[in-house]
Design a protein around this motif. Structure first.
Motif, PDB file in Angstrom:
ATOM      1  N   ASP A 757       0.914  -1.251   0.048  1.00  0.00           N
ATOM      2  CA  ASP A 757       0.503   0.319   0.519  1.00  0.00           C
ATOM      3  C   ASP A 757       0.525   1.543  -0.202  1.00  0.00           C
ATOM      4  OD1 ASP A 757      -2.361  -1.627   0.190  1.00  0.00           O
ATOM      5  OD2 ASP A 757      -2.785  -1.041   2.395  1.00  0.00           O
ATOM      6  N   LYS A 758       0.155   2.208  -0.339  1.00  0.00           N
ATOM      7  CA  LYS A 758       1.395   3.741  -0.470  1.00  0.00           C
ATOM      8  C   LYS A 758       1.008   3.981   0.872  1.00  0.00           C
ATOM      9  CE  LYS A 758       1.216   7.690  -4.158  1.00  0.00           C
ATOM     10  NZ  LYS A 758       0.498   8.253  -3.472  1.00  0.00           N
ATOM     11  N   GLY A 759       2.444   4.111   0.759  1.00  0.00           N
ATOM     12  CA  GLY A 759       2.488   5.444   2.013  1.00  0.00           C
ATOM     13  C   GLY A 759       3.089   4.039   3.339  1.00  0.00           C
ATOM     14  N   LYS A 760       2.999   2.687   2.977  1.00  0.00           N
ATOM     15  CA  LYS A 760       3.741   1.931   3.562  1.00  0.00           C
ATOM     16  C   LYS A 760       4.563   1.007   2.857  1.00  0.00           C
ATOM     17  CE  LYS A 760       0.011   0.873   6.260  1.00  0.00           C
ATOM     18  NZ  LYS A 760       0.522   1.389   8.216  1.00  0.00           N
ATOM     19  N   LYS A 761       5.750   0.281   3.407  1.00  0.00           N
ATOM     20  CA  LYS A 761       6.618  -0.593   2.810  1.00  0.00           C
ATOM     21  C   LYS A 761       7.009  -1.380   3.482  1.00  0.00           C
ATOM     22  CE  LYS A 761      10.272   1.769   6.083  1.00  0.00           C
ATOM     23  NZ  LYS A 761      10.947   2.543   6.444  1.00  0.00           N
ATOM     24  N   SER A 762       7.646  -2.400   2.604  1.00  0.00           N
ATOM     25  CA  SER A 762       7.775  -4.087   3.289  1.00  0.00           C
ATOM     26  C   SER A 762       9.868  -4.474   3.800  1.00  0.00           C
ATOM     27  CB  SER A 762       7.579  -4.659   2.251  1.00  0.00           C
ATOM     28  OG  SER A 762       8.332  -6.419   2.390  1.00  0.00           O
ATOM     29  N   ILE A 763       9.569  -4.259   4.861  1.00  0.00           N
ATOM     30  CA  ILE A 763      10.835  -4.613   4.505  1.00  0.00           C
ATOM     31  C   ILE A 763      11.259  -6.347   5.787  1.00  0.00           C
ATOM     32  CG2 ILE A 763      12.778  -4.545   6.561  1.00  0.00           C
ATOM     33  CD1 ILE A 763      11.135  -1.622   6.196  1.00  0.00           C
ATOM     34  N   ALA A 764      12.391  -6.556   5.224  1.00  0.00           N
ATOM     35  CA  ALA A 764      12.182  -8.417   5.557  1.00  0.00           C
ATOM     36  C   ALA A 764      13.529  -8.327   6.116  1.00  0.00           C
ATOM     37  CB  ALA A 764      13.121  -9.199   4.173  1.00  0.00           C
ATOM     38  N   PHE A 765      13.971  -8.676   7.513  1.00  0.00           N
ATOM     39  CA  PHE A 765      14.966  -9.333   8.146  1.00  0.00           C
ATOM     40  C   PHE A 765      15.819 -10.191   8.785  1.00  0.00           C
ATOM     41  CE2 PHE A 765      12.596  -5.473  10.042  1.00  0.00           C
ATOM     42  CZ  PHE A 765      13.764  -4.400  10.306  1.00  0.00           C
ATOM     43  N   SER A 766      16.716 -11.111   8.751  1.00  0.00           N
ATOM     44  CA  SER A 766      16.797 -12.154   9.181  1.00  0.00           C
ATOM     45  C   SER A 766      17.614 -12.369  10.388  1.00  0.00           C
ATOM     46  CB  SER A 766      18.199 -12.460   8.193  1.00  0.00           C
ATOM     47  OG  SER A 766      18.923 -14.425   8.492  1.00  0.00           O
ATOM     48  N   LEU A 767      17.312 -13.211  11.694  1.00  0.00           N
ATOM     49  CA  LEU A 767      17.380 -13.293  12.636  1.00  0.00           C
ATOM     50  C   LEU A 767      17.990 -14.443  12.925  1.00  0.00           C
ATOM     51  CD1 LEU A 767      14.751 -10.924  13.055  1.00  0.00           C
ATOM     52  CD2 LEU A 767      14.207 -12.482  15.008  1.00  0.00           C
ATOM     53  N   MET A 768      19.591 -14.679  13.505  1.00  0.00           N
ATOM     54  CA  MET A 768      19.785 -15.616  13.671  1.00  0.00           C
ATOM     55  C   MET A 768      20.180 -16.396  15.254  1.00  0.00           C
ATOM     56  SD  MET A 768      24.122 -15.668  12.680  1.00  0.00           S
ATOM     57  CE  MET A 768      24.652 -15.335  14.668  1.00  0.00           C
ATOM     58  N   PHE A 769      20.471 -16.927  15.323  1.00  0.00           N
ATOM     59  CA  PHE A 769      20.064 -17.345  17.202  1.00  0.00           C
ATOM     60  C   PHE A 769      21.413 -18.058  17.147  1.00  0.00           C
ATOM     61  CE2 PHE A 769      15.858 -16.851  15.898  1.00  0.00           C
ATOM     62  CZ  PHE A 769      15.434 -15.418  16.915  1.00  0.00           C
ATOM     63  N   GLU A 770      21.625 -17.882  18.454  1.00  0.00           N
ATOM     64  CA  GLU A 770      22.153 -19.238  19.140  1.00  0.00           C
ATOM     65  C   GLU A 770      22.753 -19.291  20.017  1.00  0.00           C
ATOM     66  OE1 GLU A 770      26.903 -18.894  16.860  1.00  0.00           O
ATOM     67  OE2 GLU A 770      26.790 -17.612  18.734  1.00  0.00           O
ATOM     68  N   ASN A 771      23.074 -20.515  20.959  1.00  0.00           N
ATOM     69  CA  ASN A 771      24.136 -20.419  22.212  1.00  0.00           C
ATOM     70  C   ASN A 771      24.531 -20.660  22.439  1.00  0.00           C
ATOM     71  OD1 ASN A 771      23.891 -21.720  25.305  1.00  0.00           O
ATOM     72  ND2 ASN A 771      21.202 -20.574  24.817  1.00  0.00           N
ATOM     73  N   VAL A 772      25.288 -20.843  23.236  1.00  0.00           N
ATOM     74  CA  VAL A 772      27.303 -21.610  23.430  1.00  0.00           C
ATOM     75  C   VAL A 772      26.720 -22.640  24.117  1.00  0.00           C
ATOM     76  CG1 VAL A 772      29.054 -20.637  24.276  1.00  0.00           C
ATOM     77  CG2 VAL A 772      27.157 -18.713  24.398  1.00  0.00           C
ATOM     78  N   GLU A 773      25.959 -22.794  24.914  1.00  0.00           N
ATOM     79  CA  GLU A 773      25.888 -24.321  25.568  1.00  0.00           C
ATOM     80  C   GLU A 773      25.175 -25.118  25.552  1.00  0.00           C
ATOM     81  OE1 GLU A 773      24.118 -22.328  29.079  1.00  0.00           O
ATOM     82  OE2 GLU A 773      26.741 -21.434  29.337  1.00  0.00           O
ATOM     83  N   ARG A 774      24.452 -25.106  24.536  1.00  0.00           N
ATOM     84  CA  ARG A 774      23.227 -26.068  24.371  1.00  0.00           C
ATOM     85  C   ARG A 774      22.431 -25.659  22.653  1.00  0.00           C
ATOM     86  NH1 ARG A 774      17.813 -25.210  24.433  1.00  0.00           N
ATOM     87  NH2 ARG A 774      16.898 -23.707  25.935  1.00  0.00           N
ATOM     88  N   THR A 775      22.362 -26.876  22.123  1.00  0.00           N
ATOM     89  CA  THR A 775      21.349 -26.788  20.613  1.00  0.00           C
ATOM     90  C   THR A 775      20.155 -25.890  20.741  1.00  0.00           C
ATOM     91  OG1 THR A 775      22.857 -28.846  19.146  1.00  0.00           O
ATOM     92  CG2 THR A 775      20.628 -27.907  18.417  1.00  0.00           C
ATOM     93  N   LEU A 776      20.128 -25.039  20.277  1.00  0.00           N
ATOM     94  CA  LEU A 776      18.817 -24.383  20.531  1.00  0.00           C
ATOM     95  C   LEU A 776      17.526 -25.023  19.537  1.00  0.00           C
ATOM     96  CD1 LEU A 776      19.941 -20.622  19.706  1.00  0.00           C
ATOM     97  CD2 LEU A 776      19.070 -22.244  22.336  1.00  0.00           C
ATOM     98  N   THR A 777      16.768 -25.618  20.386  1.00  0.00           N
ATOM     99  CA  THR A 777      16.060 -26.438  19.716  1.00  0.00           C
ATOM    100  C   THR A 777      14.437 -25.701  19.054  1.00  0.00           C
ATOM    101  OG1 THR A 777      13.678 -26.034  21.142  1.00  0.00           O
ATOM    102  CG2 THR A 777      15.767 -28.133  21.226  1.00  0.00           C
ATOM    103  N   ASP A 778      13.871 -26.131  17.422  1.00  0.00           N
ATOM    104  CA  ASP A 778      12.954 -25.073  16.807  1.00  0.00           C
ATOM    105  C   ASP A 778      11.927 -24.647  18.092  1.00  0.00           C
ATOM    106  OD1 ASP A 778      13.489 -25.493  14.540  1.00  0.00           O
ATOM    107  OD2 ASP A 778      11.781 -26.802  14.317  1.00  0.00           O
ATOM    108  N   ASN A 779      11.685 -25.445  18.861  1.00  0.00           N
ATOM    109  CA  ASN A 779      10.611 -24.921  19.580  1.00  0.00           C
ATOM    110  C   ASN A 779      11.348 -23.545  20.859  1.00  0.00           C
ATOM    111  OD1 ASN A 779       8.093 -24.648  21.547  1.00  0.00           O
ATOM    112  ND2 ASN A 779       8.727 -25.694  23.216  1.00  0.00           N
ATOM    113  N   ASP A 780      12.345 -23.904  21.000  1.00  0.00           N
ATOM    114  CA  ASP A 780      12.838 -22.708  21.725  1.00  0.00           C
ATOM    115  C   ASP A 780      12.775 -21.244  20.503  1.00  0.00           C
ATOM    116  OD1 ASP A 780      14.125 -24.500  23.904  1.00  0.00           O
ATOM    117  OD2 ASP A 780      16.005 -24.265  22.607  1.00  0.00           O
TER     118      ASP A 780
END
Lengths: 802, 344
Positions: A757-780
């Motif tokens: 729509d006019k007056g709007k914009k679409s923005i896409a972000f890429s989020l990166m997750f990481e934990n030093v002690e364990r593998t992150l699950t999908d649920n996390d």
């Protein structure tokens, strides 16, 4: 100061030393000789006697002369209007060479034979300003007593070599032939012949009084001279003056100048008849008092000026210039001759204000030798008797307030060697003092040296050390390094500056240097918040408007460099400068270190590959980010869209303030298309950062961070939001809900065309997750993701794109 | 049977040998080693044979299988290599074509010289001191033995802002400031680089703005021979090992004795030429022993401490080093000029 060797020879024996060798010796001992040159390069010129003059039959402007050259009588055709029968003239004979390489040959001029040339002094290499007015447009006519057939260059005294000396301000003693003779005699270890004897006895003149009513004149002598006949000076006197660069005027004035050159004491001659009294009173000028000086200019005087008066009116500005009211002219027959000492600072102040720097004022400014004051007066009188049969009144008018304190300096041999770092003996040092003709006493390694009054520059022991080493020879110093042990490194600020520079250079920016002084009309160029309110630093006496103010910023200078290079077909220009800006803060001058840059054109290109990258806002932004990364200050830096108050030279929607800890420290932006046109440059991006806070920031040591052994997980979020919500606002919002497992948020798409729509914009972000002690699950990850999305929806009305 | 296997093996090896493509090789693999292939056929017959014969047939058929499969493996590698080689041949690039280069930035010549000199003196234990460009008359002149009205002030015509403020005419005020900071205690060992300003009209040899580097060493035993040794080291490092220096007496109000320092001419090495006006030497800097009054004003006892000072112009050094003919070039920033110089 010009030094004619003939003159020097009358006081010190320089036989056996070539002019060039002498020049080198003088230079290495303290007075730089800039040039060695002959006074006249003319050869084969004799004095001729014009016996006959007839008009040239074929040419109106030429005369045919029969000239007696002593050895022969020959015919010479002359073009000068003033040539006449009976004159004694300078003739360059056939075979003569004149300065400039002209060779005189036998010639026929319009059918008439001519065997030589009748010359003006100009043709002998003498500057026009030294030639008497009446001969400036023709030949020079010599005295009627000039001996026919004699070498004219010798007769005129032009057979001399001249050394041009460049004196340092302390060596006022060398503003006279005698002073230089002392110097040369020390250098070549010879005796000196003084042009005057020992103490002069005198009696006071009861008929002409001198009175000093000022502290600025410690000593004033005057003598009255009767029956002077004003005329041209003899050739030897004229050539002596010319060789020193002074124009001969008449015998009385010439004698005063000659004595000034010989002894360094300026003299002044007044026309006695033009005085209104039988006295001279020296005093400070009254307020609003005026005098018309010799150059016919009315001068307003101040009470800080010293004047010579006849008891009523000023007749000279002391040591600076005489008054027209008492000037010597062709009718003068009685003269009052002045020889005096004036306060150097008074003379300096007055001549600087009036713009009257003269041979005389220079000498007073640099201190004359009070011991020579009376000798100079006597020497001038003696010359006037010789030259013009003047009658001198033996009695003297004087006021003397000088205390004859003997200046002596004590110095230990140990001190001399401690300063110089060599080991001189008593005898080495004694020899130098003898060469300099300084009286001294030596006992137990301590010298007591009597400093002659001709050397007012020698005041302390260190001055004597200089005398010793310059005469002994600087080439005999050792070459050692200081034994002082110090350790050194760049300061933190200096290191930061070097780091900043290294980043910019690696990024391909070229360093430039521009002037700090600028034209006030550029003040408001490229102004931003930081600059707007600053008061400029203004010079009180600039050379030009163009360089009259200290710059309040650097961008204008850089854009001018951009324009200069663009105009020379260099379209890819990347510049930076690290320099200062200047302003007043409550009247106090302030200086800030500033980093500024200007970038335009192609960053990288390979034509045959058809690959190229062009400079834009984000490229320049990256450079700034990397500068701060290098200093580990990138976390403290942010960019805020510029508001309406940004200067008119910036593109209003492509400019940003640079913030350090959320405080504005600079600007980055595209140059406004109007300004771009005005500066005649290509699309250009500029930046300016005030570095002071950054330089003062304490650098934190990086700590080691563990690298995770577990895989990272990425999730993309695409949302539609209002156009004016910035990416940095959204990124911060995401980060605030991301928790410690969210490692980075990156924009990978921005879109505002079809389907949005006019007056709007679409923005896409890429989020990166990481934990030093364990593998992150999908649920996390999903839990965090949902939280982030909800926050975006609630706070920004974001619509999630699926 | 055994004979049959032997001949099959020979035919297979020949087929493999002649094979040109991987596809064909795969067909051969099926043909000879597949379930319906001759070896498998032979194996199937084993159950009808006696123990001895079964054993022998088993042995021979295994051998045959191994021989053929090895041959196929080898051929496969050979054919694959051929493919890669072909592909690599097609990947050929002309390495002499121009690269895609992003230009490196270039430091300004004056700063290159300053950096070189800074590093040289840091190596000798000198710190780098800095100070303001807008100075007071007090620090710029008076602290340096140049009281108001001193004729030597004419040597440095100045840009004044007020009666007391001016653009510094040399970097010597930094020395004065440093001395005061020391509180009369040595040693001091600094150089002070920076911009200075003189009231000169700009032309090929004059600039109203230029750079200066001054040096100052103060301690209890600093001699003029130390000055000479230091400057000789400096000159040899900057201009080359074969250059010599000489001291020539001069005058500066802040040093006594004072000298001009000349270096042997680069063009003629001292024999005299047009560049050095036949003197064999070119003037590069001024120096001297710190005047006792300057020490005193800086808080040092001249009976205890002595020191030397020197001052040079980095632009002048660059001009001499590169034969640059116009000092204005340093401020014009024509990149064709700026980018010519790359110091070691």
């Amino acid at each position: 100061m010009l030094l004619p060797l003939k003159w020097l020879k009358s006081y010190v024996d320089i036989s056996g030393i070539s002019a060039n060798d002498l020049a080198k010796k003088i230079t290495l001992s303290g007075i730089e000789v800039e040039r060695v040159y002959p006074m006249s390069k003319a050869t084969n010129c004799v004095i001729g006697h014009v016996l006959e003059k007839t008009k040239h039959p074929q040419a109106d402007k030429l005369s045919v002369c029969q000239v007696d050259l002593g050895s022969e009588v020959t015919q010479i055709v002359c073009g000068a209007q003033n040539v006449d029968k009976g004159q004694k003239v300078v003739v360059s004979k056939v075979g003569a060479t004149l300065p400039g390489g002209v060779k005189i040959k036998k010639a026929k001029l319009r059918g008439e034979e001519s065997n030589g040339m009748i010359c003006s002094l100009k043709e002998l290499g003498i500057e026009n300003k030294f030639i008497p007015q009446e001969f400036q447009n023709g030949i020079t006519v010599l005295d009627e007593k000039a001996p026919v057939g004699v070498d004219a260059i010798e007769y005129l005294g032009f057979n001399d070599t001249i050394l041009e000396l460049s004196l340092t301000p302390n060596r006022s003693d060398c503003l006279s032939m005698l002073g230089i003779a002392y110097e040369v005699s020390a250098i070549i270890d010879k005796d000196i012949n003084k042009p005057y004897g020992e103490k002069i006895a005198y009696s006071i003149n009861p008929n002409f009084k001198v009175k000093i009513n000022s502290d600025d004149c410690p000593l004033y002598y005057a003598k009255t001279i009767k029956n002077v006949k004003i005329k041209r000076s003899p050739e030897w006197l004229q050539s002596a003056l010319i060789s020193c660069g002074i124009r001969p005027i008449n015998n009385v004035v010439d004698v005063t100048n000659y004595v000034m050159l010989e002894l360094g004491q300026p003299l002044h001659a007044f026309d006695f008849k033009k005085l209104n009294s039988d006295e001279i009173i020296v005093r400070n000028a009254f307020k609003n008092e005026t005098i018309v000086t010799l150059d016919n200019i009315k001068r307003e005087l101040l009470p800080t000026d010293l004047v010579i008066t006849d008891g009523k009116k000023p007749i000279a500005i002391a040591g600076v210039m005489g008054g027209q009211n008492t000037e010597i002219d062709e009718n003068t027959c009685d003269v009052v001759l002045e020889s005096a000492v004036f306060n150097p600072l008074t003379v300096r102040k007055t001549y600087t204000r009036l713009g009257l720097r003269s041979e005389s004022s220079i000498r007073f400014e640099k201190k004359v030798d009070p011991e020579r004051t009376i000798y100079a007066l006597n020497r001038a009188c003696q010359l006037l008797v010789e030259l013009v049969d003047a009658e001198i009144d033996d009695k003297l008018s004087v006021e003397n307030n000088i205390n004859d304190k003997i200046n002596s300096i004590e110095i230990k041999l140990e001190k001399i060697n401690r300063v110089l770092g060599i080991t001189l003996s008593d005898e080495d040092v004694s020899l130098v003092f003898r060469k300099l003709k300084f009286d001294y006493k030596l006992s137990k390694g301590t010298f007591v040296v009597i400093i002659p009054s001709r050397r007012p520059d020698i005041m302390i022991a260190e001055d004597l050390i200089e005398e010793i080493i310059r005469i002994y020879g600087y080439d005999k110093l050792n070459k050692t390094l200081p034994q002082t042990n110090t350790v050194a490194s760049l300061s933190e600020n200096q290191l930061k500056i070097r780091k900043i520079k290294s980043v910019l250079l690696a990024q391909g920016l070229n360093e430039v240097m521009t002037y700090s002084l600028t034209n006030p009309k550029y003040f408001n160029r490229f102004s931003h918040h930081e600059v707007n309110s600053l008061l400029p630093v203004k010079l009180s006496m600039p050379i030009s408007e163009e360089r009259s103010f200290m710059r309040p910023g650097l961008i204008h200078s850089l854009v001018e460099v951009m324009s200069y290079n663009n105009a020379r077909k260099n379209n890819n220009v990347f510049l930076f400068e690290l320099g200062k800006r200047y302003y007043l803060n409550q009247g106090e001058p302030c200086e800030n270190m500033v980093l500024a840059g200007a970038c335009s054109g192609v960053i990288v290109e390979n034509k045959w590959q058809k690959k190229k990258e062009v400079c834009d806002f984000y490229y320049v932004k990256a450079i700034i980010e990397q500068v701060f990364e290098k200093m580990s200050l990138d976390k403290q830096i942010s960019f805020a869209q510029a508001d309406k108050s940004v200067g008119a030279d910036f593109h209003p929607s492509r400019s940003a303030y640079i913030l350090y800890k959320n405080k504005e420290i600079g600007i980055i932006g595209q140059i406004h298309p109007n300004s771009q046109r005005e500066y005649d440059i290509n699309e250009t991006y500029v930046f300016e950062i005030i570095l002071d806070q950054v330089l003062d920031a304490k650098l934190e040591e990086n700590k080691f961070k563990a690298i995770s052994k577990y895989p990272t997980v990425t999730r993309d979020i695409a949302i539609v939001v209002d156009k004016d919500i910035t990416v940095s606002t959204l990124s911060q919002a995401i980060a605030s809900k991301g928790g410690r497992n969210l490692k980075s948020v990156q924009v990978f798409d921005v879109y505002n065309g079809k389907n949005v729509d006019k007056g709007k914009k679409s923005i896409a972000f890429s989020l990166m997750f990481e934990n030093v002690e364990r593998t992150l699950t999908d649920n996390d990850v999903n839990k965090i993701y949902d939280k982030v999305v909800k926050h975006l929806e609630d706070s920004f009305n974001a619509i999630l794109r699926k | 049977m055994l004979k049959q296997l032997k001949s099959i093996c020979e035919i297979a090896l020949k087929d493999i040998e002649e094979c040109q493509e991987i596809k064909q090789l795969n067909e051969l693999r099926v043909k000879y080693l597949g379930k319906k292939g001759p070896i498998q056929e032979a194996m199937k017959m084993m159950k009808d044979l006696d123990t001895e014969a079964r054993k022998e047939l088993g042995l021979v058929s295994n051998e045959t299988k191994f021989t053929i499969s090895t041959a196929i493996e080898n051929k496969q590698k050979e054919l694959e290599n051929l493919v890669i080689e072909e592909q690599l041949k097609n990947d050929f690039i002309d390495v002499t074509l121009p690269s895609r280069k992003r230009a490196l930035g270039q430091a300004h010549l004056t700063n290159q010289i300053i950096t070189e000199i800074e590093d040289l003196f840091i190596g000798m234990g000198y710190s780098i001191a800095e100070g303001p460009e807008i100075e007071t008359d007090h620090y710029n002149f008076e602290m340096l033995n140049l009281p108001k009205g001193h004729p030597a002030r004419d040597m440095q015509d100045s840009f004044y802002i007020t009666e007391e403020l001016l653009l510094r005419t040399h970097t010597s005020p930094v020395q004065a400031r440093t001395m005061l900071k020391q509180g009369g205690k040595g040693p001091v060992k600094i150089i002070c680089p920076g911009k200075v300003y003189r009231r000169d009209d700009d032309d090929a040899t004059h600039s109203h703005q230029f750079f200066q580097i001054e040096g100052l060493v103060i301690d209890k035993n600093i001699t003029m021979s130390d000055l000479k040794g230091t400057l000789e080291y400096f000159v040899k490092k900057i201009f080359g090992e074969n250059r010599e220096i000489r001291f020539r007496p001069s005058f500066f109000p802040f040093t006594e004795p004072s000298v001009e320092v000349d270096v042997t001419c680069a063009k003629c090495s001292g024999s005299g030429c047009s560049m050095c006006k036949n003197s064999g030497y070119i003037e590069i800097l001024g120096a001297g022993m710190v005047h006792p009054d300057v020490l005193k004003m800086g808080g040092f006892d001249p009976e205890v401490y002595q020191g030397f000072a020197f001052g040079m112009g980095p632009e002048r050094i660059a001009i001499l080093k590169y034969g640059i003919d116009d000092i204005r070039q340093f401020y014009t920033n024509d990149l064709r000029f700026n980018n010519q110089f790359n110091l070691k």
